[in-house]
Design a protein around this motif. Sequence first.
Motif, PDB file in Angstrom:
ATOM      1  N   GLN A   1       0.823  -1.209   0.000  1.00 41.00           N
ATOM      2  CA  GLN A   1       0.000   0.000   0.000  1.00 41.00           C
ATOM      3  C   GLN A   1       0.865   1.271   0.000  1.00 41.00           C
ATOM      4  OE1 GLN A   1      -2.256  -0.987   3.524  1.00 41.00           O
ATOM      5  NE2 GLN A   1      -4.071  -1.595   2.335  1.00 41.00           N
ATOM      6  N   MET A   2       1.972   1.215   0.728  1.00 39.62           N
ATOM      7  CA  MET A   2       2.908   2.362   0.721  1.00 39.62           C
ATOM      8  C   MET A   2       3.380   2.644  -0.699  1.00 39.62           C
ATOM      9  SD  MET A   2       5.505   1.651   3.889  1.00 39.62           S
ATOM     10  CE  MET A   2       4.948   0.916   5.431  1.00 39.62           C
ATOM     11  N   HIS A   3       3.825   1.610  -1.372  1.00 41.15           N
ATOM     12  CA  HIS A   3       4.359   1.788  -2.728  1.00 41.15           C
ATOM     13  C   HIS A   3       3.273   2.276  -3.686  1.00 41.15           C
ATOM     14  CE1 HIS A   3       8.437   0.350  -2.187  1.00 41.15           C
ATOM     15  NE2 HIS A   3       7.967  -0.623  -1.422  1.00 41.15           N
ATOM     16  N   GLU A   4       2.056   1.824  -3.478  1.00 36.82           N
ATOM     17  CA  GLU A   4       0.971   2.302  -4.338  1.00 36.82           C
ATOM     18  C   GLU A   4       0.752   3.807  -4.162  1.00 36.82           C
ATOM     19  OE1 GLU A   4      -3.707   1.360  -5.460  1.00 36.82           O
ATOM     20  OE2 GLU A   4      -2.815   0.506  -3.642  1.00 36.82           O
ATOM     21  N   GLU A   5       0.770   4.278  -2.925  1.00 34.85           N
ATOM     22  CA  GLU A   5       0.597   5.706  -2.659  1.00 34.85           C
ATOM     23  C   GLU A   5       1.721   6.530  -3.307  1.00 34.85           C
ATOM     24  OE1 GLU A   5      -1.530   7.895  -0.720  1.00 34.85           O
ATOM     25  OE2 GLU A   5      -2.905   6.263  -1.235  1.00 34.85           O
ATOM     26  N   ILE A   6       2.932   6.059  -3.204  1.00 31.51           N
ATOM     27  CA  ILE A   6       4.083   6.793  -3.754  1.00 31.51           C
ATOM     28  C   ILE A   6       4.120   6.683  -5.279  1.00 31.51           C
ATOM     29  CG2 ILE A   6       6.604   6.893  -3.832  1.00 31.51           C
ATOM     30  CD1 ILE A   6       5.421   7.966  -1.243  1.00 31.51           C
TER      31      ILE A   6
END
Length: 299
Positions: free
Chosen positions: A190-195
Amino acid sequence: MRKKIIIIIIGILVGLVSLLIIRWPASPIGTNAENIGMNATYHEQQGYEQFVKQLPQQTWNKMDLSHPFYMDKGGLHRVIRDCEAYITVSELLVNTEETEEENQKEPIEEPQPQEQRKQIALTFDDGPNDKSTVQILNVLQKHDVKATFFVLGINVVKHPEIVKQAAQQGHEIASHTWSHKNLTKLTPAQMHEEIDRASNAIFEAIGQYPTAYRPPYGAIDENVRNEIKVNSVLWNIDTMDWKHKTPAKTLESVKLHAKDRSVILMHDIHQETADALDAVIQYLKQENYEFVTIDELYQ
């Protein structure tokens, strides 16, 4: 009787001549002093630097430096005018006319070191907004000031032309994630998706990816740092503009806390922030601050 008088007169004349010879400041043998023009004079400091300092050590040991030096081409070893060393005078004669001209020249002022200017970075989060962000860009352009915009991906896709305008004006475009979620509460995926979604939206708008991001709420931990390799940027002055929404309070916060290398947090989605910006910039300019982007600040 007449002979006695003549003898006395001759004796007096001889005495006078002898007295004159003894008291006359004759040039030492071997000098060319008689060829020196009246407009030449002895340059004492030059003599000391170029000749006296060059004497052999044994000569220094014999010299009493409290006495004057008599400069003589022949280097004679007889005492003249209480002098104890004799060195060449020919190169120490300077033209008094040139010296007077040099003395009349105005002294050259040495450049003063320039005062080191304090640096400060204006940063704006959560935009772009089609009204307040545009007003902020106009104020920045008016003052020829560069700033950094930490944009949300969901707003970039709504107003890519505003992001492009900001980049064309020389401002730095950085990421504030896609939808302002607390990264510390997300899984790595989810972190990577946001970034990644925010970075791709920025690339579509300006043709380059951001090199920095600001975690929403300033929330970051070791898990986030290990997963997200883009440079994270926080702040050290929070104007609280999002809370009070009062231009005067935004300015007061800057006045109280601004210092060299400060990073000021504001939000370009609020009209009150846009209304406060002109006064903020004027104050910081009066305080001799140089406005830089985040990239410039951390170079």
